[in-house]
Design an enzyme around this catalytic site. Sequence first.
Site, PDB file in Angstrom:
ATOM      1  NE  ARG A  27       5.471  -0.206  10.501  1.00  0.00           N
ATOM      2  CZ  ARG A  27       4.404  -0.360   9.720  1.00  0.00           C
ATOM      3  NH1 ARG A  27       4.374   0.213   8.522  1.00  0.00           N
ATOM      4  NH2 ARG A  27       3.382  -1.065  10.106  1.00  0.00           N
ATOM      5  NE  ARG A  29       1.416  -4.923  11.008  1.00  0.00           N
ATOM      6  CZ  ARG A  29       2.618  -4.668  10.475  1.00  0.00           C
ATOM      7  NH1 ARG A  29       3.723  -4.954  11.146  1.00  0.00           N
ATOM      8  NH2 ARG A  29       2.715  -4.093   9.300  1.00  0.00           N
ATOM      9  NE  ARG A  32      -5.344  -1.431   9.026  1.00  0.00           N
ATOM     10  CZ  ARG A  32      -4.158  -0.857   8.878  1.00  0.00           C
ATOM     11  NH1 ARG A  32      -4.047   0.273   8.250  1.00  0.00           N
ATOM     12  NH2 ARG A  32      -3.085  -1.449   9.324  1.00  0.00           N
ATOM     13  NE  ARG A  62       7.582  -2.411   6.332  1.00  0.00           N
ATOM     14  CZ  ARG A  62       6.267  -2.267   6.470  1.00  0.00           C
ATOM     15  NH1 ARG A  62       5.563  -1.751   5.486  1.00  0.00           N
ATOM     16  NH2 ARG A  62       5.675  -2.642   7.582  1.00  0.00           N
ATOM     17  CE  LYS A 101      -2.146  -1.256   3.834  1.00  0.00           C
ATOM     18  NZ  LYS A 101      -1.445  -2.538   4.086  1.00  0.00           N
TER      19      LYS A 101
HETATM   20  P1  AP5 Z   1       4.823  -1.632   1.902  1.00  0.00           P
HETATM   21  O1  AP5 Z   1       4.546  -0.841   0.680  1.00  0.00           O
HETATM   22  O2  AP5 Z   1       5.541  -0.959   3.009  1.00  0.00           O
HETATM   23  O3  AP5 Z   1       3.500  -2.394   2.417  1.00  0.00           O
HETATM   24  P2  AP5 Z   1       2.215  -1.839   3.165  1.00  0.00           P
HETATM   25  O4  AP5 Z   1       1.032  -2.525   2.573  1.00  0.00           O
HETATM   26  O5  AP5 Z   1       2.213  -0.346   3.189  1.00  0.00           O
HETATM   27  O6  AP5 Z   1       2.491  -2.455   4.596  1.00  0.00           O
HETATM   28  P3  AP5 Z   1       2.284  -1.859   6.061  1.00  0.00           P
HETATM   29  O7  AP5 Z   1       3.025  -2.783   6.982  1.00  0.00           O
HETATM   30  O8  AP5 Z   1       2.676  -0.423   6.139  1.00  0.00           O
HETATM   31  O9  AP5 Z   1       0.773  -2.030   6.226  1.00  0.00           O
HETATM   32  P4  AP5 Z   1      -0.014  -2.056   7.547  1.00  0.00           P
HETATM   33  O10 AP5 Z   1      -1.380  -1.889   7.018  1.00  0.00           O
HETATM   34  O11 AP5 Z   1       0.220  -3.242   8.383  1.00  0.00           O
HETATM   35  O12 AP5 Z   1       0.629  -0.853   8.366  1.00  0.00           O
HETATM   36  P5  AP5 Z   1       0.081   0.601   8.796  1.00  0.00           P
HETATM   37  O13 AP5 Z   1       1.248   1.480   8.929  1.00  0.00           O
HETATM   38  O14 AP5 Z   1      -1.058   1.005   7.949  1.00  0.00           O
HETATM   39  O15 AP5 Z   1       5.667  -2.926   1.439  1.00  0.00           O
HETATM   40  C1  AP5 Z   1       6.121  -3.888   2.375  1.00  0.00           C
HETATM   41  C2  AP5 Z   1       7.487  -4.427   1.922  1.00  0.00           C
HETATM   42  O16 AP5 Z   1       7.356  -5.129   0.706  1.00  0.00           O
HETATM   43  C3  AP5 Z   1       8.540  -3.336   1.661  1.00  0.00           C
HETATM   44  O17 AP5 Z   1       9.796  -3.830   2.032  1.00  0.00           O
HETATM   45  C4  AP5 Z   1       8.483  -3.121   0.150  1.00  0.00           C
HETATM   46  O18 AP5 Z   1       9.694  -2.647  -0.388  1.00  0.00           O
HETATM   47  C5  AP5 Z   1       8.132  -4.537  -0.323  1.00  0.00           C
HETATM   48  N1  AP5 Z   1       7.297  -4.526  -1.519  1.00  0.00           N
HETATM   49  C6  AP5 Z   1       6.198  -3.748  -1.741  1.00  0.00           C
HETATM   50  N2  AP5 Z   1       5.678  -4.042  -2.946  1.00  0.00           N
HETATM   51  C7  AP5 Z   1       6.460  -5.031  -3.480  1.00  0.00           C
HETATM   52  C8  AP5 Z   1       6.430  -5.761  -4.690  1.00  0.00           C
HETATM   53  N3  AP5 Z   1       5.483  -5.554  -5.601  1.00  0.00           N
HETATM   54  N4  AP5 Z   1       7.365  -6.744  -4.889  1.00  0.00           N
HETATM   55  C9  AP5 Z   1       8.334  -6.986  -3.954  1.00  0.00           C
HETATM   56  N5  AP5 Z   1       8.431  -6.299  -2.793  1.00  0.00           N
HETATM   57  C10 AP5 Z   1       7.494  -5.349  -2.558  1.00  0.00           C
HETATM   58  O19 AP5 Z   1      -0.548   0.284  10.245  1.00  0.00           O
HETATM   59  C11 AP5 Z   1       0.282  -0.015  11.342  1.00  0.00           C
HETATM   60  C12 AP5 Z   1      -0.574  -0.048  12.601  1.00  0.00           C
HETATM   61  O20 AP5 Z   1      -1.157   1.269  12.818  1.00  0.00           O
HETATM   62  C13 AP5 Z   1      -1.782  -1.001  12.572  1.00  0.00           C
HETATM   63  O21 AP5 Z   1      -1.423  -2.307  12.966  1.00  0.00           O
HETATM   64  C14 AP5 Z   1      -2.740  -0.311  13.559  1.00  0.00           C
HETATM   65  O22 AP5 Z   1      -2.357  -0.573  14.878  1.00  0.00           O
HETATM   66  C15 AP5 Z   1      -2.490   1.178  13.308  1.00  0.00           C
HETATM   67  N6  AP5 Z   1      -3.416   1.756  12.310  1.00  0.00           N
HETATM   68  C16 AP5 Z   1      -3.079   2.315  11.113  1.00  0.00           C
HETATM   69  N7  AP5 Z   1      -4.178   2.760  10.481  1.00  0.00           N
HETATM   70  C17 AP5 Z   1      -5.241   2.489  11.292  1.00  0.00           C
HETATM   71  C18 AP5 Z   1      -6.637   2.705  11.180  1.00  0.00           C
HETATM   72  N8  AP5 Z   1      -7.185   3.286  10.096  1.00  0.00           N
HETATM   73  N9  AP5 Z   1      -7.433   2.288  12.206  1.00  0.00           N
HETATM   74  C19 AP5 Z   1      -6.922   1.712  13.298  1.00  0.00           C
HETATM   75  N10 AP5 Z   1      -5.590   1.470  13.464  1.00  0.00           N
HETATM   76  C20 AP5 Z   1      -4.762   1.863  12.471  1.00  0.00           C
END
Ligand code: AP5
Length: 236
Positions: free
Chosen positions: A179, A190, A109, A146, A34
């Site tokens: 992270r 997660r 979410r 990552r 994402k």
């Molecule tokens: P990356 O692009 O970083 O993946 P991502 O989908 O953004 O993963 P996140 O871990 O950031 O998602 P998340 O939803 O768990 O975290 P968030 O910060 O939202 O890619 C991942 C890796 O793969 C990287 O190394 C990249 O280089 C590689 N990659 C990407 N695409 C690739 C490809 N095509 N091929 C090969 N490699 C690739 O949430 C964190 C926490 O915050 C949650 O657990 C929750 O506690 C809280 N939170 C956030 N938003 C909310 C909400 N709306 N409501 C409640 N709690 C929330």
Amino acid sequence: MIKKVITLLILFMASLQATQTQVIILLGPPGAGKGSQAALIKDKMEIAHISTGDLLRENIKQGTDLGAKAKSYMDAGQLVPDNLIFDMLFARVEKPDCQKGYILDGFPRNIAQAETLQKRLTDTHQVTAISLDIPDSAIVDRITKRQICKSCQTPYHLVHSAPTVAGICDKCGGTLYQRSDDTKEVVEERLKVYHDQTAPLIDFYRKQNALHSVDSSAPKEAVLEQVLTILEPVQK
Ligand code: AP5
């Protein structure tokens, strides 16, 4: 007469387009890409990228009340309560850089968040939800290998997209870090939370004819190509 009507119609369509705000919702499990895709779409479309995860981590870094409340949920791989998310998110979308449109990365979410967002949107918002599909088996590798830039949040992967100089961001020279919720144990939690609470949004947006799916296990550039094929007709 016909010529005049056509001209008026074109002007009307152009004014409609000028006042429309694109809302692009990226759905997908942790590690689906994402953040990576949002950064690429932002560059291509020149619209804002809003990551609720990044906003929360910024609050933790700044030592705010919100950050203190959110941290324990994030470290446990649980969702932060909705009431803490709403004010933070809706204040962000009011900023001028969101006028043309914005990409939501990590929001909504759960169904309650999606319904609250929907109530705030008007006819001038055009919603496109894109589900980044990837099997669970690929997630742990992506997340545990990552590294993220402390300054500009660009994500790297130690195998698929390693930085040129270890530990340093290619884009801005910032320091890379891992992270605290990117351990195997927390990622598994997660993923569970994703399937229980977030995956039902796929049906939610499908029922509104707003859902598109892409194969996110492909290389980043190939995923972007699929995403742009969806977004280009929406922009016209
Ligand atoms: P990356 O692009 O970083 O993946 P991502 O989908 O953004 O993963 P996140 O871990 O950031 O998602 P998340 O939803 O768990 O975290 P968030 O910060 O939202 O890619 C991942 C890796 O793969 C990287 O190394 C990249 O280089 C590689 N990659 C990407 N695409 C690739 C490809 N095509 N091929 C090969 N490699 C690739 O949430 C964190 C926490 O915050 C949650 O657990 C929750 O506690 C809280 N939170 C956030 N938003 C909310 C909400 N709306 N409501 C409640 N709690 C929330």
